[in-house]
Design an enzyme around this catalytic site. Structure first.
Site, PDB file in Angstrom:
ATOM      1  CG  LEU A 137      -0.605  -3.408  -7.465  1.00  0.00           C
ATOM      2  CD1 LEU A 137       0.275  -4.041  -8.559  1.00  0.00           C
ATOM      3  CD2 LEU A 137       0.238  -3.089  -6.234  1.00  0.00           C
TER       4      LEU A 137
ATOM      5  CG  HIS B   3       0.961   0.197  -5.043  1.00  0.00           C
ATOM      6  ND1 HIS B   3      -0.407   0.199  -4.983  1.00  0.00           N
ATOM      7  CD2 HIS B   3       1.389  -0.106  -3.794  1.00  0.00           C
ATOM      8  CE1 HIS B   3      -0.801  -0.106  -3.754  1.00  0.00           C
ATOM      9  NE2 HIS B   3       0.262  -0.286  -3.006  1.00  0.00           N
TER      10      HIS B   3
ATOM     11  CD  GLN C 271       1.259  -5.698   6.904  1.00  0.00           C
ATOM     12  OE1 GLN C 271       2.206  -6.334   6.479  1.00  0.00           O
ATOM     13  NE2 GLN C 271       1.004  -4.470   6.479  1.00  0.00           N
TER      14      GLN C 271
ATOM     15  CD  GLN D 139       5.335  -0.333   5.623  1.00  0.00           C
ATOM     16  OE1 GLN D 139       4.435  -0.996   6.106  1.00  0.00           O
ATOM     17  NE2 GLN D 139       5.346   0.029   4.357  1.00  0.00           N
TER      18      GLN D 139
ATOM     19  CB  SER E 104      -4.571   4.885   0.811  1.00  0.00           C
ATOM     20  OG  SER E 104      -4.930   3.768   1.602  1.00  0.00           O
TER      21      SER E 104
HETATM   22  P1  AMP Z   1       0.591  -1.094   0.544  1.00  0.00           P
HETATM   23  O1  AMP Z   1       0.209  -1.920  -0.634  1.00  0.00           O
HETATM   24  O2  AMP Z   1      -0.429  -0.098   0.959  1.00  0.00           O
HETATM   25  O3  AMP Z   1       1.153  -1.915   1.672  1.00  0.00           O
HETATM   26  O4  AMP Z   1       1.806  -0.196   0.059  1.00  0.00           O
HETATM   27  C1  AMP Z   1       2.931  -0.741  -0.599  1.00  0.00           C
HETATM   28  C2  AMP Z   1       3.984   0.327  -0.722  1.00  0.00           C
HETATM   29  O5  AMP Z   1       3.452   1.435  -1.428  1.00  0.00           O
HETATM   30  C3  AMP Z   1       4.473   0.852   0.630  1.00  0.00           C
HETATM   31  O6  AMP Z   1       5.862   1.063   0.574  1.00  0.00           O
HETATM   32  C4  AMP Z   1       3.736   2.159   0.761  1.00  0.00           C
HETATM   33  O7  AMP Z   1       4.402   3.101   1.563  1.00  0.00           O
HETATM   34  C5  AMP Z   1       3.683   2.615  -0.676  1.00  0.00           C
HETATM   35  N1  AMP Z   1       2.589   3.576  -0.865  1.00  0.00           N
HETATM   36  C6  AMP Z   1       1.264   3.373  -0.665  1.00  0.00           C
HETATM   37  N2  AMP Z   1       0.582   4.520  -0.902  1.00  0.00           N
HETATM   38  C7  AMP Z   1       1.504   5.448  -1.232  1.00  0.00           C
HETATM   39  C8  AMP Z   1       1.439   6.827  -1.594  1.00  0.00           C
HETATM   40  N3  AMP Z   1       0.280   7.479  -1.665  1.00  0.00           N
HETATM   41  N4  AMP Z   1       2.588   7.457  -1.898  1.00  0.00           N
HETATM   42  C9  AMP Z   1       3.779   6.815  -1.842  1.00  0.00           C
HETATM   43  N5  AMP Z   1       3.913   5.525  -1.504  1.00  0.00           N
HETATM   44  C10 AMP Z   1       2.791   4.842  -1.208  1.00  0.00           C
END
Ligand code: AMP
Length: 279
Positions: free
Chosen positions: A24, A28, A52, A143, A175
C-alpha cells in the site's frame, strides 16, 4: 468476512470497500480516506490475484508486505482487512467472468485474460464484502470502466466510485511497481506522464487529429524512456476504442511502456478533468 459484513449490512451500516493487491502507498491511502468519509465502515482487501497475471508476468515477484499493509490500514482507521489465501479464494473454481470488447483494446490487447481475472476476483470481493460503495483509481482507467460495466451487467447493487490519479511531485503516478525501478529508470519513467500531459495540452489547444497526438506522445516516450511501448494513443472514454480520425469529445489519452523489466501505465482523461473541475 461474510459474517462480519452480513452483520453490518443487517445493522444498516454502509460499507465502503477498497480492493488492492497490497504494498500500500499514498494512492491507496487516498481511496481509503475517501471511503472513510463516505461510509460507516471501511474494508480494504489485500490479495495478489493470480488469475489476473499472465505467463511471464510478475506474479511471483509482486511486492508483498502484509505487516506494513496492516500498519498502513490501522493508521487510516480501516475497520477490516480482508486478506485471504489463494486457496480460500480459488478452491477448484469452474466459473469465471468473461469481459467482451472492452477488454480488447489498451492493456487488454497485451494482457489476454487479465481483465477476466480482475472481473472474476472483483465480483467475488463484492459478494464477500457486501459493500455499499467500491473505490477504484483512475490510474487503471480500463479496469475502472470494465468494473462499472461488470456492476451493470451482473446487477451488483453497489456504487462504483472512480478516484483521481495520485502522483509523485514530478508527475509519476504512484504504483506498487515503481519500487522495481532503478534510479536511472525512475528518472526516465517520468516522461510517460510528461508525454501524456503534452498530448492533453495539444488536444486542449484545439488539435483534433488523434493520430497526430498519438505520434507526438510515442515520440516523447520512445526518445526519453528508451522503453518498449505496448500502446500509446487516444481512445474513446466510454467504448475504449482507439480514435483514428477526428476527436469529438470524452477521450482518454493512455499509454503503457516497459522501462527495463517494469511495465508502467498512465493516462489523462476527460473523466479526471471533470472530477478536478467539480472540486
Ligand atoms: P493495486 O493495488 O495496484 O491493484 O491498486 C488498487 C487500487 O488502487 C486500484 O483501484 C488502483 O486503480 C488504485 N491505484 C493504484 N495506484 C493509483 C494511483 N497512482 N492513483 C490513483 N489510484 C491508484
Amino acid at each position: 468476512m461474510q459474517k462480519w459484513s452480513g452483520a453490518a449490512f443487517k445493522a444498516g451500516k454502509s460499507i465502503g470497500v477498497v480492493p488492492t493487491m497490497g504494498a500500500l502507498h499514498e494512492a491507496h491511502g487516498s481511496l481509503i480516506k475517501r471511503a472513510r468519509q463516505e461510509n460507516d465502515l471501511v474494508i480494504t482487501t489485500v490479495f495478489v490475484n493470480p488469475a489476473q497475471f499472465g505467463p511471464g508476468e510478475d506474479y511471483e515477484a509482486y511486492p508483498r508486505d502484509f505487516n506494513s499493509d496492516r500498519e498502513f490500514c490501522e493508521k487510516e482507521k480501516v475497520d477490516a482487512i480482508f486478506h485471504p489465501s489463494t486457496d480460500e479464494m480459488y478452491a477448484n473454481p469452474q466459473t469465471v467472468v468473461k469481459i467482451g470488447k472492452l477488454a480488447s483494446t489498451m492493456c487488454g490487447a497485451f494482457r489476454p485474460g487479465h481483465f477476466d481475472g480482475v472481473a472474476t476476483v472483483v465480483a467475488k470481493l463484492f459478494n464477500i464484502t457486501k459493500s455499499t460503495r467500491a473505490y477504484f483509481g483512475l490510474k487503471d482507467y480500463q479496469q475502472l470502466r470494465i468494473i462499472k460495466q461488470l456492476a451493470v451487467d451482473l446487477n451488483f447493487d453497489l456504487e462504483i466510485i472512480g478516484c483521481p490519479i495520485i502522483r509523485e511531485s514530478d508527475g509519476l503516478a504512484f504504483s506498487s511497481r515503481n519500487r522495481y525501478l532503478s534510479e536511472d529508470e525512475r528518472r526516465r519513467a517520468v516522461y510517460l506522464n510528461k508525454a501524456l500531459k503534452h498530448g492533453w495540452q495539444l488536444y486542449r489547444k484545439g488539435e483534433k487529429k488523434a493520430g497526430k497526438i498519438a505520434i507526438e506522445i510515442r515520440d516523447i516516450i520512445s526518445e526519453n524512456t528508451g522503453g518498449k511501448i505496448d500502446y500509446a494513443g487516444v481512445y474513446d472514454a466510454d467504448s475504449l476504442e482507439e480514435i483514428s480520425g477526428d476527436i469529438k469529445e470524452n477521450i482518454v489519452i493512455a499509454a503503457a511502456v516497459h522501462i527495463g523489466k517494469t511495465r508502467l501505465i498512465d493516462n489523462v482523461s476527460s473523466y479526471e478533468e471533470a472530477l478536478s473541475q467539480k472540486k
